[in-house]
Scaffold this motif. Structure first.
Motif, PDB file in Angstrom:
ATOM      1  N   ASP A 295      53.686 -25.917  67.198  1.00 50.38           N
ATOM      2  CA  ASP A 295      54.469 -25.316  68.276  1.00 50.38           C
ATOM      3  C   ASP A 295      54.335 -23.792  68.181  1.00 50.38           C
ATOM      4  N   LEU A 296      53.291 -23.260  68.808  1.00 52.37           N
ATOM      5  CA  LEU A 296      53.091 -21.806  68.788  1.00 52.37           C
ATOM      6  C   LEU A 296      53.647 -21.218  70.078  1.00 52.37           C
ATOM      7  N   LYS A 297      54.471 -20.195  69.921  1.00 51.77           N
ATOM      8  CA  LYS A 297      55.011 -19.533  71.119  1.00 51.77           C
ATOM      9  C   LYS A 297      54.745 -18.047  71.029  1.00 51.77           C
ATOM     10  N   LYS A 298      54.424 -17.455  72.166  1.00 51.63           N
ATOM     11  CA  LYS A 298      54.149 -16.010  72.168  1.00 51.63           C
ATOM     12  C   LYS A 298      55.438 -15.220  71.991  1.00 51.63           C
ATOM     13  N   LYS A 299      55.365 -14.186  71.141  1.00 48.76           N
ATOM     14  CA  LYS A 299      56.497 -13.268  71.006  1.00 48.76           C
ATOM     15  C   LYS A 299      56.721 -12.570  72.338  1.00 48.76           C
ATOM     16  N   ASP A 300      55.601 -12.139  72.932  1.00 45.14           N
ATOM     17  CA  ASP A 300      55.662 -11.470  74.221  1.00 45.14           C
ATOM     18  C   ASP A 300      54.963 -12.357  75.244  1.00 45.14           C
ATOM     19  N   PRO A 301      55.723 -13.178  75.961  1.00 47.72           N
ATOM     20  CA  PRO A 301      55.096 -14.173  76.845  1.00 47.72           C
ATOM     21  C   PRO A 301      54.245 -13.547  77.952  1.00 47.72           C
ATOM     22  N   GLU A 302      54.517 -12.275  78.279  1.00 46.41           N
ATOM     23  CA  GLU A 302      53.770 -11.633  79.369  1.00 46.41           C
ATOM     24  C   GLU A 302      52.388 -11.163  78.915  1.00 46.41           C
ATOM     25  N   ALA A 303      52.265 -10.854  77.637  1.00 45.13           N
ATOM     26  CA  ALA A 303      51.005 -10.276  77.133  1.00 45.13           C
ATOM     27  C   ALA A 303      49.881 -11.307  77.142  1.00 45.13           C
ATOM     28  N   ALA A 304      48.660 -10.820  77.419  1.00 42.49           N
ATOM     29  CA  ALA A 304      47.492 -11.721  77.386  1.00 42.49           C
ATOM     30  C   ALA A 304      47.282 -12.244  75.968  1.00 42.49           C
ATOM     31  N   VAL A 305      47.436 -11.336  75.003  1.00 44.72           N
ATOM     32  CA  VAL A 305      47.337 -11.743  73.604  1.00 44.72           C
ATOM     33  C   VAL A 305      48.582 -11.237  72.884  1.00 44.72           C
ATOM     34  N   SER A 306      49.270 -12.155  72.211  1.00 41.70           N
ATOM     35  CA  SER A 306      50.512 -11.758  71.540  1.00 41.70           C
ATOM     36  C   SER A 306      50.590 -12.431  70.183  1.00 41.70           C
ATOM     37  N   GLU A 307      51.362 -11.828  69.290  1.00 39.93           N
ATOM     38  CA  GLU A 307      51.629 -12.519  68.032  1.00 39.93           C
ATOM     39  C   GLU A 307      52.550 -13.705  68.333  1.00 39.93           C
ATOM     40  N   PRO A 308      52.480 -14.747  67.516  1.00 40.90           N
ATOM     41  CA  PRO A 308      53.397 -15.865  67.773  1.00 40.90           C
ATOM     42  C   PRO A 308      54.785 -15.557  67.221  1.00 40.90           C
ATOM     43  N   VAL A 309      55.806 -16.222  67.780  1.00 38.48           N
ATOM     44  CA  VAL A 309      57.159 -16.068  67.254  1.00 38.48           C
ATOM     45  C   VAL A 309      57.136 -16.462  65.782  1.00 38.48           C
ATOM     46  N   GLU A 310      56.496 -17.601  65.520  1.00 36.50           N
ATOM     47  CA  GLU A 310      56.382 -18.056  64.134  1.00 36.50           C
ATOM     48  C   GLU A 310      54.930 -18.420  63.867  1.00 36.50           C
ATOM     49  N   PRO A 311      54.246 -17.693  62.990  1.00 36.58           N
ATOM     50  CA  PRO A 311      52.833 -18.031  62.732  1.00 36.58           C
ATOM     51  C   PRO A 311      52.718 -19.311  61.895  1.00 36.58           C
ATOM     52  N   ILE A 312      51.524 -19.852  61.843  1.00 35.81           N
ATOM     53  CA  ILE A 312      51.250 -20.986  60.942  1.00 35.81           C
ATOM     54  C   ILE A 312      50.939 -20.351  59.591  1.00 35.81           C
ATOM     55  N   THR A 313      51.834 -20.533  58.641  1.00 39.20           N
ATOM     56  CA  THR A 313      51.684 -19.833  57.364  1.00 39.20           C
ATOM     57  C   THR A 313      51.159 -20.773  56.293  1.00 39.20           C
ATOM     58  N   TRP A 314      50.095 -20.341  55.627  1.00 31.85           N
ATOM     59  CA  TRP A 314      49.516 -21.104  54.523  1.00 31.85           C
ATOM     60  C   TRP A 314      49.851 -20.449  53.200  1.00 31.85           C
ATOM     61  N   TRP A 315      50.266 -21.272  52.260  1.00 31.38           N
ATOM     62  CA  TRP A 315      50.534 -20.763  50.917  1.00 31.38           C
ATOM     63  C   TRP A 315      49.454 -21.277  49.977  1.00 31.38           C
ATOM     64  N   MET A 316      48.788 -20.356  49.321  1.00 28.40           N
ATOM     65  CA  MET A 316      47.780 -20.759  48.355  1.00 28.40           C
ATOM     66  C   MET A 316      48.504 -21.142  47.066  1.00 28.40           C
ATOM     67  N   GLU A 317      48.314 -22.377  46.597  1.00 28.52           N
ATOM     68  CA  GLU A 317      49.038 -22.836  45.408  1.00 28.52           C
ATOM     69  C   GLU A 317      48.649 -21.982  44.204  1.00 28.52           C
ATOM     70  N   ASN A 318      49.606 -21.762  43.318  1.00 28.23           N
ATOM     71  CA  ASN A 318      49.313 -20.873  42.184  1.00 28.23           C
ATOM     72  C   ASN A 318      48.381 -21.491  41.139  1.00 28.23           C
ATOM     73  N   THR A 319      47.931 -22.741  41.404  1.00 27.44           N
ATOM     74  CA  THR A 319      46.937 -23.364  40.524  1.00 27.44           C
ATOM     75  C   THR A 319      45.506 -22.995  40.943  1.00 27.44           C
ATOM     76  N   THR A 320      45.358 -22.240  42.019  1.00 27.50           N
ATOM     77  CA  THR A 320      44.018 -21.907  42.525  1.00 27.50           C
ATOM     78  C   THR A 320      43.323 -20.895  41.616  1.00 27.50           C
ATOM     79  N   PRO A 321      42.120 -21.205  41.144  1.00 25.10           N
ATOM     80  CA  PRO A 321      41.418 -20.246  40.299  1.00 25.10           C
ATOM     81  C   PRO A 321      41.250 -18.895  41.004  1.00 25.10           C
ATOM     82  N   MET A 322      41.482 -17.833  40.259  1.00 34.22           N
ATOM     83  CA  MET A 322      41.427 -16.473  40.809  1.00 34.22           C
ATOM     84  C   MET A 322      40.142 -16.208  41.579  1.00 34.22           C
ATOM     85  N   GLU A 323      39.008 -16.659  41.000  1.00 36.39           N
ATOM     86  CA  GLU A 323      37.728 -16.273  41.596  1.00 36.39           C
ATOM     87  C   GLU A 323      37.477 -16.900  42.963  1.00 36.39           C
ATOM     88  N   PHE A 324      38.282 -17.911  43.323  1.00 32.09           N
ATOM     89  CA  PHE A 324      38.079 -18.551  44.627  1.00 32.09           C
ATOM     90  C   PHE A 324      39.048 -18.042  45.703  1.00 32.09           C
TER      91      PHE A 324
END
Ligand SMILES: [Zn+2]
Length: 844
Positions: A295-324
């Motif tokens: 459910d992505l909604k524009k912060k500024d509904p009038e703008a052609a391109v806008s940031e979403p009210v709430e982005p899709i946020t990914w959390w990289m698990e802390n088990t991920t090797p540093m080099e990757f």
């Protein structure tokens, strides 16, 4: 994927309900013996909530849970305003073992449940969401006709009243059995000796943790299965197979109260779906299938391109090797390019889970890129999501990445195992990337490429894999047709492809881009998302989803870069699928030419293999593994070629759409012949699969304990080669292929079944007709002849034209085999062929 599972679910439900009833009966009998128990029961019914929760710890949230601080028993409170209401139940495997079909991070699906009070019981009822009735239509009054819901649970109310604001039931009755969802999938294993988990232990199973929030209640339950009679279990992932624990998280979730608008599916673009049938329409197509999307909604509904009210946020698990970490972050953020076309800036955000974070990956509020190193993982990456079954809105997602697929560790025998056909949710992209990457590394090593170049190749592979898995979590399913984008010449133009997606979409399983001429070698994998991905995201996420706008987007589907075909159409299994472009492990708009190049690269690599992979002081295991990788790559290229024979191109454009061709167009005679010629040379000729003779003495595994026990360790080259050839014959002589060759004649196929079968016969016999026949060819000729005999058999379901041609070919083989040339083995072989044919002809 959901449909068949649904039925299983119901079947098992009936079973477990039967068991539950027996339990109740047994308890009653016991109590009656004690005399005054019934009296006590009545008293208990009247208990006040305050009495029930003495010495209990309270977990306050969507559904308040109380836990007895002495026994650990739990109680669940249902508030008055929750009774009669619907919620979402979702569950996933927090931990288990691959060998028991329950592995960490496996999503098991979501359903709508309704809480009801029936006299002195609380019921939980699973709702059927597969049908739609227009509320304006009178028919909607009959919407429950022949549509079954399922009563999952009926639990006695322990206490409470309207005045106290709700009712309480025993939580253990609800959660410690397989009530809300099936935990044990091994019960459906069909092989008679397959390992089964056994019975669920009531005593050992327990609630491990409770996390309660205002919108969701999460419980992690350890289900312990007991099986005293173990057999056929060879997994050291289980400490003692008689007692196996599977940790499951159940989440009860408030249905989001928002203005989310479902978006409906279209056959030209590939999203995961929630299937719904419209029961009140007169339209011949009654699909109301909802695509899965956030459910992505524009912060500024009038703008052609806008940031979403709430982005899709990914959390990289802390088990991920540093080099990757940098590569993974880069890969996730590539999708922002697609969202920008749909009108969103920074739609996807990546953060890193702090080492001291108090939340874990099971927390619904976090979408986690998980990283594990587990024994025998079924995937290299897996990107599941779960949705609101009423709307298709994605509510959460995780991505599992497995360490082993980013190493060069693979067993020779494993290379030839078929990766299980995707169940459309489990993605085997990791397997494909690994074997392609290992081929790339072997060929690079053969030409003495630098270590840096090899590291670069591995990084590109990881980036593409992560982009692919993220694509799944955005709702996209596979696009196995996307590899058509560039011609072989374009793929060998490093300036042209730099920074590009080498295919229309990262949702394909493509072959690594290896260029025969090293000087022209560019990128090995896609480093950004493709035009199809951008277009598909625009369809799913464009904020003004008016019919007119969506139609405008869909009208572009005929552009060559947006070509699409998913797993349901793909040709990975012999006899399945009809469009050779919808194939895994292929590459370029001319996969025939590309496969020929691939064979030549492999031949060149094979020549220096022993030299390059014999490390002083090491065993020969790596050499054997790399030989296996080359052989497997020849296998794959052969299969890709074979799909063109009798192939029919599909176009799913709508009537009158600009750029549309006909729905079905047979592959040209010229291309079918090219594929046949290449197979004749690289897969079936007397010289096929040849390697330097001195290599074979060194194809040895390293001994570990008693691992050679129960088998023989020699490399069995002939068997391996014959197996590859059989896999190709499975397609070339499949009843569907032969039927289509004949059938497609009426709509433009120029390769007649009879001339095809004559060509096939020549491919098997012409090259060594007057000479000695080598051992690989002898094996092949017997196999092929036997298959012709099988086609002729009255029990076979081949069409009669194919049967007639099989007879014709057998007679022609008999004639060819009646020469007296060749060495003794050849003469014996030919006599044997004549014997087999005579026997078959006598029978017929
Ligand atoms: Zn996939």
């Amino acid at each position: 994927m959901k449909k068949p599972f649904h039925w299983l679910f119901v079947a098992v439900l009936i079973c477990s309900m039967g068991l539950a009833n027996q339990d109740v009966l047994a308890q009653r009998k016991k109590k009656n013996k004690k005399g005054d128990t019934e009296q006590k029961d009545k008293k208990e019914e009247k208990k006040k909530i305050s009495e029930l929760i003495k010495k209990h710890q309270k977990y306050e949230g969507l559904f308040d849970i109380y836990q007895d601080s002495t026994s650990g028993d739990t109680k669940v409170f249902f508030a008055m305003d929750q009774i009669g209401q619907e919620f979402i139940h979702w569950y996933y495997i927090e931990n288990g073992a691959v060998s028991v079909s329950a592995f960490r991070g496996q999503f098991r699906g979501s359903q709508i449940i309704k809480i009801e009070k029936h006299f002195d019981k609380i019921e939980i009822i699973s709702q059927n969401t597969s049908f739609y009735f227009d509320p304006e239509n009178e028919l909607s009054r009959s919407q429950e006709a022949n549509v079954s819901h399922s009563v999952l649970f009926s639990g006695k109310i322990l206490g409470g009243s309207e005045e106290e604001g709700g009712y309480m039931i025993a939580g253990d009755d609800l959660f410690l059995k397989e009530i809300l969802g099936i935990v044990d999938f091994t019960q459906f294993r069909e092989q008679p000796k397959a390992f089964k988990l056994g019975s669920l232990s009531k005593d050992k199973s327990k609630i491990k943790s409770i996390k309660n929030y205002s919108d969701n209640t999460d419980l992690v339950v350890e289900y312990v299965f007991e099986n005293s009679k173990i057999n056929n279990i060879e997994s050291n992932a289980l400490a003692d197979a008689r007692n196996i624990s599977i940790l499951v998280q159940h989440s009860l979730i408030k249905i989001p109260d928002n203005d989310y608008q479902p978006r409906f599916d279209d056959p030209r673009v590939g999203y995961f779906l929630t299937y719904v049938e419209d029961m009140t329409t007169t339209d011949p197509i009654a699909y109301r299938d909802m695509i899965h999307r956030w459910d992505l909604k524009k912060k500024d509904p009038e703008a052609a391109v806008s940031e979403p009210v709430e982005p899709i946020t990914w959390w990289m698990e802390n088990t991920t090797p540093m080099e990757f970490r940098a590569t993974i972050e880069e890969a996730v953020l590539e999708w922002n390019k697609a969202f920008e076309a749909a009108g969103f800036k920074n739609a996807v955000v990546v953060k890193t889970q702090p080492d001291d974070a108090e939340w874990d990956a099971g927390d619904l509020n976090y979408n986690v890129l998980r990283w594990t190193s587990s024994p025998n993982p079924p995937f290299g990456g897996y990107g599941p999501s779960f949705v609101n079954p009423k709307t298709g809105q994605i509510l959460g997602a995780d991505i599992m990445l497995e360490f082993v697929y980013h190493t060069n560790r693979v067993k020779y025998a494993k290379l030839f195992e078929e990766t299980a056909a995707d169940n459309f949710m489990i993605c085997s992209a990791g397997h494909h990337f690994q074997s392609n990457t290992l081929l790339g590394l072997a060929s690079l090593k053969a030409v003495g490429a630098s270590g840096m170049e090899m590291e670069g190749l591995k990084r590109e592979a990881m980036k593409e894999l992560v982009m692919h898995e993220v694509g799944h979590t955005l709702g996209l399913n596979h696009n196995m047709k996307a590899s058509q984008r560039f011609s072989p010449a374009e793929l060998a133009n490093k300036e042209l492809i730099e920074g590009q997606c080498l295919t229309g979409s990262v949702m394909d399983y493509t072959a690594i881009n290896l260029t025969k001429d090293r000087a022209k070698q560019g990128q090995y994998y896609s480093t950004t998302v493709g035009p199809y991905d951008i277009w598909a995201i625009t369809y799913g996420y464009y904020s003004d989803g008016s019919e007119e706008n969506l139609e405008k987007i869909l009208a572009r589907s005929t552009e060559p870069d947006l070509i699409f075909g998913n797993d349901a159409d793909d040709m990975r299994s012999p006899g399945v699928g009809i469009d050779p472009r919808v194939m895994i492990d292929d590459m370029s708009g001319d996969a025939i030419a590309y496969s020929v190049d691939r064979f030549e690269i492999i031949d060149a690599t094979m020549k220096t293999l022993k030299d390059k992979f014999s490390e002083e002081g090491e065993s020969y295991e790596e050499l054997k593994m790399n030989y296996g990788i080359l052989l497997r790559s020849q296998d794959i290229a052969s299969r890709v070629l074979s799909r063109y024979v009798g192939g029919v191109y599909i176009d799913r454009a709508m009537v009158g759409q600009e750029g549309a061709t006909k729905p079905y167009t047979p592959v040209s005679l010229q291309d079918q012949k090219r594929a046949m010629d290449a197979l004749g040379k690289f897969t079936f000729s007397p010289e096929a699969f040849s390697a330097p003779a001195e290599l074979y003495n060194y194809l040895a595994d390293q001994r570990r304990g008693f691992n050679f026990y129960g088998g023989t360790e020699d490399p069995k080259i002939q068997e391996r080669i014959l197996k590859i050839q059989k896999g190709v014959l499975d397609q070339l002589m499949h009843q569907n292929t032969l039927q289509r060759l004949s059938d497609s004649y009426v709509y433009g196929n120029e390769y007649s079944l009879s001339s095809y079968m004559k060509d096939l016969n020549n491919m098997m016999f012409a090259a060594d007709r007057y000479t000695s026949v080598n051992v690989n060819r002898r094996n092949l000729q017997v196999e092929y002849t036997q298959r012709l005999i099988d086609i002729m058999d009255e029990k076979s379901s081949h069409i009669s034209t194919a049967k007639a041609m099989a007879l014709y070919n057998l007679k022609s083989i008999k004639k060819m085999a009646s020469t007296s040339s060749g060495n003794t083995a050849t003469q014996a072989h030919r006599q044997y062929l004549v014997y087999l044919i005579n026997q078959a002809l006598e029978k017929a």
